[in-house]
Design a protein around this motif. Sequence first.
Motif, PDB file in Angstrom:
ATOM      1  N   TRP A  33       0.828  -1.204   0.000  1.00 23.77           N
ATOM      2  CA  TRP A  33       0.000   0.000   0.000  1.00 23.77           C
ATOM      3  C   TRP A  33       0.861   1.252   0.000  1.00 23.77           C
ATOM      4  O   TRP A  33       0.496   2.260  -0.637  1.00 23.77           O
ATOM      5  CB  TRP A  33      -0.972   0.000   1.171  1.00 23.77           C
ATOM      6  CG  TRP A  33      -2.025  -1.040   1.044  1.00 23.77           C
ATOM      7  CD1 TRP A  33      -2.217  -2.117   1.858  1.00 23.77           C
ATOM      8  CD2 TRP A  33      -3.029  -1.134   0.023  1.00 23.77           C
ATOM      9  NE1 TRP A  33      -3.271  -2.860   1.399  1.00 23.77           N
ATOM     10  CE2 TRP A  33      -3.793  -2.290   0.279  1.00 23.77           C
ATOM     11  CE3 TRP A  33      -3.351  -0.357  -1.083  1.00 23.77           C
ATOM     12  CZ2 TRP A  33      -4.859  -2.677  -0.520  1.00 23.77           C
ATOM     13  CZ3 TRP A  33      -4.416  -0.746  -1.891  1.00 23.77           C
ATOM     14  CH2 TRP A  33      -5.151  -1.897  -1.602  1.00 23.77           C
ATOM     15  N   SER A  34       1.998   1.226   0.676  1.00 22.25           N
ATOM     16  CA  SER A  34       2.909   2.373   0.657  1.00 22.25           C
ATOM     17  C   SER A  34       3.449   2.615  -0.749  1.00 22.25           C
ATOM     18  O   SER A  34       3.483   3.753  -1.228  1.00 22.25           O
ATOM     19  CB  SER A  34       4.083   2.139   1.615  1.00 22.25           C
ATOM     20  OG  SER A  34       3.637   2.056   2.931  1.00 22.25           O
ATOM     21  N   ALA A  35       3.864   1.538  -1.392  1.00 24.72           N
ATOM     22  CA  ALA A  35       4.387   1.659  -2.750  1.00 24.72           C
ATOM     23  C   ALA A  35       3.309   2.185  -3.699  1.00 24.72           C
ATOM     24  O   ALA A  35       3.583   3.020  -4.569  1.00 24.72           O
ATOM     25  CB  ALA A  35       4.914   0.309  -3.233  1.00 24.72           C
ATOM     26  N   PHE A  36       2.092   1.695  -3.525  1.00 24.38           N
ATOM     27  CA  PHE A  36       0.993   2.141  -4.384  1.00 24.38           C
ATOM     28  C   PHE A  36       0.690   3.624  -4.154  1.00 24.38           C
ATOM     29  O   PHE A  36       0.447   4.378  -5.101  1.00 24.38           O
ATOM     30  CB  PHE A  36      -0.262   1.311  -4.121  1.00 24.38           C
ATOM     31  CG  PHE A  36      -0.982   0.892  -5.359  1.00 24.38           C
ATOM     32  CD1 PHE A  36      -1.191   1.769  -6.414  1.00 24.38           C
ATOM     33  CD2 PHE A  36      -1.464  -0.390  -5.480  1.00 24.38           C
ATOM     34  CE1 PHE A  36      -1.867   1.377  -7.552  1.00 24.38           C
ATOM     35  CE2 PHE A  36      -2.137  -0.800  -6.622  1.00 24.38           C
ATOM     36  CZ  PHE A  36      -2.342   0.092  -7.661  1.00 24.38           C
ATOM     37  N   ALA A  37       0.717   4.061  -2.903  1.00 27.64           N
ATOM     38  CA  ALA A  37       0.470   5.479  -2.599  1.00 27.64           C
ATOM     39  C   ALA A  37       1.558   6.358  -3.213  1.00 27.64           C
ATOM     40  O   ALA A  37       1.264   7.414  -3.789  1.00 27.64           O
ATOM     41  CB  ALA A  37       0.392   5.687  -1.086  1.00 27.64           C
ATOM     42  N   VAL A  38       2.804   5.929  -3.103  1.00 28.37           N
ATOM     43  CA  VAL A  38       3.907   6.692  -3.692  1.00 28.37           C
ATOM     44  C   VAL A  38       3.770   6.725  -5.211  1.00 28.37           C
ATOM     45  O   VAL A  38       3.965   7.772  -5.841  1.00 28.37           O
ATOM     46  CB  VAL A  38       5.268   6.100  -3.260  1.00 28.37           C
ATOM     47  CG1 VAL A  38       6.411   6.687  -4.073  1.00 28.37           C
ATOM     48  CG2 VAL A  38       5.488   6.327  -1.767  1.00 28.37           C
ATOM     49  N   LEU A  39       3.431   5.601  -5.816  1.00 27.98           N
ATOM     50  CA  LEU A  39       3.240   5.542  -7.262  1.00 27.98           C
ATOM     51  C   LEU A  39       2.151   6.512  -7.712  1.00 27.98           C
ATOM     52  O   LEU A  39       2.330   7.252  -8.689  1.00 27.98           O
ATOM     53  CB  LEU A  39       2.881   4.120  -7.695  1.00 27.98           C
ATOM     54  CG  LEU A  39       2.586   3.925  -9.183  1.00 27.98           C
ATOM     55  CD1 LEU A  39       3.858   4.105  -9.990  1.00 27.98           C
ATOM     56  CD2 LEU A  39       1.982   2.547  -9.416  1.00 27.98           C
ATOM     57  N   ALA A 116      -5.070   8.566  -1.379  1.00 26.71           N
ATOM     58  CA  ALA A 116      -5.439   8.752   0.023  1.00 26.71           C
ATOM     59  C   ALA A 116      -5.857   7.429   0.662  1.00 26.71           C
ATOM     60  O   ALA A 116      -5.449   7.102   1.777  1.00 26.71           O
ATOM     61  CB  ALA A 116      -6.573   9.764   0.133  1.00 26.71           C
ATOM     62  N   LEU A 117      -6.656   6.657  -0.054  1.00 26.00           N
ATOM     63  CA  LEU A 117      -7.092   5.362   0.475  1.00 26.00           C
ATOM     64  C   LEU A 117      -5.916   4.405   0.632  1.00 26.00           C
ATOM     65  O   LEU A 117      -5.864   3.619   1.583  1.00 26.00           O
ATOM     66  CB  LEU A 117      -8.171   4.761  -0.427  1.00 26.00           C
ATOM     67  CG  LEU A 117      -9.495   5.538  -0.451  1.00 26.00           C
ATOM     68  CD1 LEU A 117     -10.427   4.961  -1.508  1.00 26.00           C
ATOM     69  CD2 LEU A 117     -10.154   5.530   0.914  1.00 26.00           C
ATOM     70  N   CYS A 118      -4.961   4.458  -0.287  1.00 22.46           N
ATOM     71  CA  CYS A 118      -3.756   3.627  -0.159  1.00 22.46           C
ATOM     72  C   CYS A 118      -2.946   4.036   1.069  1.00 22.46           C
ATOM     73  O   CYS A 118      -2.423   3.181   1.793  1.00 22.46           O
ATOM     74  CB  CYS A 118      -2.895   3.738  -1.419  1.00 22.46           C
ATOM     75  SG  CYS A 118      -3.592   2.919  -2.855  1.00 22.46           S
TER      76      CYS A 118
END
Length: 143
Positions: A33-39, A116-118
């Motif tokens: 989820w962190s990687a997805f938020a950064v992406l 935001a959800l990520c």
Amino acid sequence: MSTVTTATNATTTHRSARSVARRTAWLAGALFWSAFAVLEAVNHGWLAGTLALTFFVLPDLTFLVALDDAPRMAKGQLPPCAVPYYNALHRALVPLALLVAYTVQPFFAWAPLFAALCGWMAHISYDRAFGYGLRTKEGFQRG
């Protein structure tokens, strides 16, 4: 006596192995989820990054609901009036359901919302990976 001790040790070892596996899975989810938020932040700009970071921090700000009661609480205890807010923002089902709605409903198709959800899911996942969960009605960590 030794049979009982052996059975108790085996049960404790089994629970410990399950706990480590569960926490490892939560950590893997947190990293995802962190990687997805950064992406999403990189792909969609500062607004997505700001919302991801805001939603990553927001669940732990629920203690501000009861700032006046904090000095009277035991160590590690959240004031009882803040517990419903804390628990609501630390349930993985809420952001996960919104993420599913985001993928199937066109009116949710706004990348900063997804970021935001990520960020929110990353926060919950890190908490579970490090051993923090929901609170009891009195404000203590659930066992």
